[in-house]
Design a protein around this motif. Structure first.
Motif, short mmCIF file in Angstrom:
data_model
loop_
_atom_site.label_atom_id
_atom_site.label_comp_id
_atom_site.label_asym_id
_atom_site.label_seq_id
_atom_site.Cartn_x
_atom_site.Cartn_y
_atom_site.Cartn_z
N MET A 107 37.96 22.76 56.21
CA MET A 107 38.54 22.48 57.76
C MET A 107 40.16 22.49 57.31
O MET A 107 40.71 22.20 56.41
CB MET A 107 38.01 21.33 58.51
N PHE A 108 40.98 22.84 58.46
CA PHE A 108 42.17 23.03 58.42
C PHE A 108 42.84 23.94 57.23
O PHE A 108 43.70 23.84 56.54
CB PHE A 108 42.96 21.57 58.15
N GLY A 109 42.02 24.90 57.07
CA GLY A 109 42.31 26.12 55.99
C GLY A 109 43.38 27.17 56.91
O GLY A 109 43.93 26.96 58.01
N ALA A 112 42.97 28.08 60.57
CA ALA A 112 43.30 27.06 61.55
C ALA A 112 45.00 26.93 61.50
O ALA A 112 45.53 26.72 62.59
CB ALA A 112 42.82 25.57 61.12
N LEU A 113 45.73 26.99 60.35
CA LEU A 113 46.93 26.88 60.40
C LEU A 113 47.62 27.96 61.05
O LEU A 113 48.69 27.93 61.40
CB LEU A 113 47.48 26.84 58.89
N GLU A 114 47.13 29.23 60.88
CA GLU A 114 47.63 30.51 61.46
C GLU A 114 47.43 30.28 62.85
O GLU A 114 48.62 30.71 63.75
CB GLU A 114 46.84 31.70 60.99
N LEU A 115 46.50 30.02 63.30
CA LEU A 115 46.26 29.57 64.91
C LEU A 115 47.31 28.76 65.24
O LEU A 115 48.16 28.77 66.37
CB LEU A 115 44.95 29.20 65.21
N HIS A 116 47.54 27.65 64.66
CA HIS A 116 48.45 26.43 64.92
C HIS A 116 49.74 27.17 65.07
O HIS A 116 50.57 26.81 66.22
CB HIS A 116 48.37 25.29 63.90
N ASP A 117 50.15 27.73 63.86
CA ASP A 117 51.48 28.45 64.03
C ASP A 117 51.74 29.31 65.12
O ASP A 117 52.77 29.42 65.80
CB ASP A 117 51.72 29.24 62.81
N TRP A 118 50.67 30.23 65.46
CA TRP A 118 50.89 31.12 66.62
C TRP A 118 51.01 30.35 68.00
O TRP A 118 51.92 30.97 68.88
CB TRP A 118 49.63 32.16 66.66
N LEU A 119 50.27 29.28 68.08
CA LEU A 119 50.32 28.72 69.41
C LEU A 119 51.73 27.94 69.57
O LEU A 119 52.41 28.14 70.78
CB LEU A 119 49.33 27.40 69.45
#
Length: 212
Positions: A107-109, A112-119
């Motif tokens: 998890m948090f790979g 997830a990090l790419e989605l978080h940055d995009w948001l």
């Protein structure tokens, strides 16, 4: 790129708002009780005719299985929900994208990090009641609905680069692992709906390497 038709956007929002909570809410303790009640009382043939992006004959049996599951003992649904997505113990179908796309299956790979940055880049805040990553299938379906209604100019990018890259793979695994017909049907109905959305919008999705 042409704007997406309002009817298509409404259908995408409907799919996300209807299916998303079935992945995020425990059937006994979650907030989807009214949705399960509505499923239990569903007019299946009429709902199949109205379901967007899919041929009615494709989805009628899946809606029937969901209706029967919602109308039965919800403790059985909750037990299966927890076995698939929550634990304790190894989860049969972990609902996070990074578990499948990250080399270490964590998890948090990267996903997830790419989605978080995009948001963050687009000023989108995802409110969560826990410390789970953003790339869970249920949250991402609900986010799909929100983007369709509020930021439709971002929808194609979101689907092509964040949701549809891994969701079909996860849904295939979920269908294989599910021991309760309602959850097998949920996996198939979600996969059919996402495929219909992808075809309707003519999206170009590149599948990553999967490690699970």
């Amino acid at each position: 790129m042409a704007a997406i038709d309002d009817e298509v956007l409404g259908g995408i929002a409907f799919v996300g708002e209807t299916l998303g909570p079935l992945f995020t809410e425990d059937p006994l303790t979650g907030d989807a009780g009214e949705l399960y009640d509505a499923l239990a009382a569903l007019d299946v043939p009429a709902a199949a005719q109205a379901w967007p992006f899919c041929d009615p004959s494709q989805v009628e049996c899946e809606l029937q299985a969901l209706t029967q599951g919602a109308d039965a003992d919800r403790r059985e649904l909750a037990d299966e929900y927890r076995r698939l997505f929550v634990g304790p113990g190894p989860k049969a179908a972990p609902p996070w994208g990074s578990v499948y796309t990250d080399h270490d299956r964590v998890m948090f790979g990267a996903t997830a990090l790419e989605l978080h940055d995009w948001l963050s880049e687009h000023g989108i805040s995802v409110a969560a009641r826990d410390n789970m990553p953003d790339d869970s299938i249920g949250r991402m379906l609900k986010l799909m609905a929100w983007i369709a209604r509020m930021r439709p100019e971002l929808l194609r990018e979101y689907l092509e680069h964040h949701l549809l890259t891994w969701a079909p793979h996860f849904l295939e695994l979920m269908e294989r692992e599910a021991q309760q017909p309602a959850f097998s049907a949920l996996a198939r109905l979600t996969a059919l709906s996402l495929r219909g959305i992808q075809d309707t919008l003519e999206l170009d999705v590149t599948e990553p390497r999967f490690y699970r």
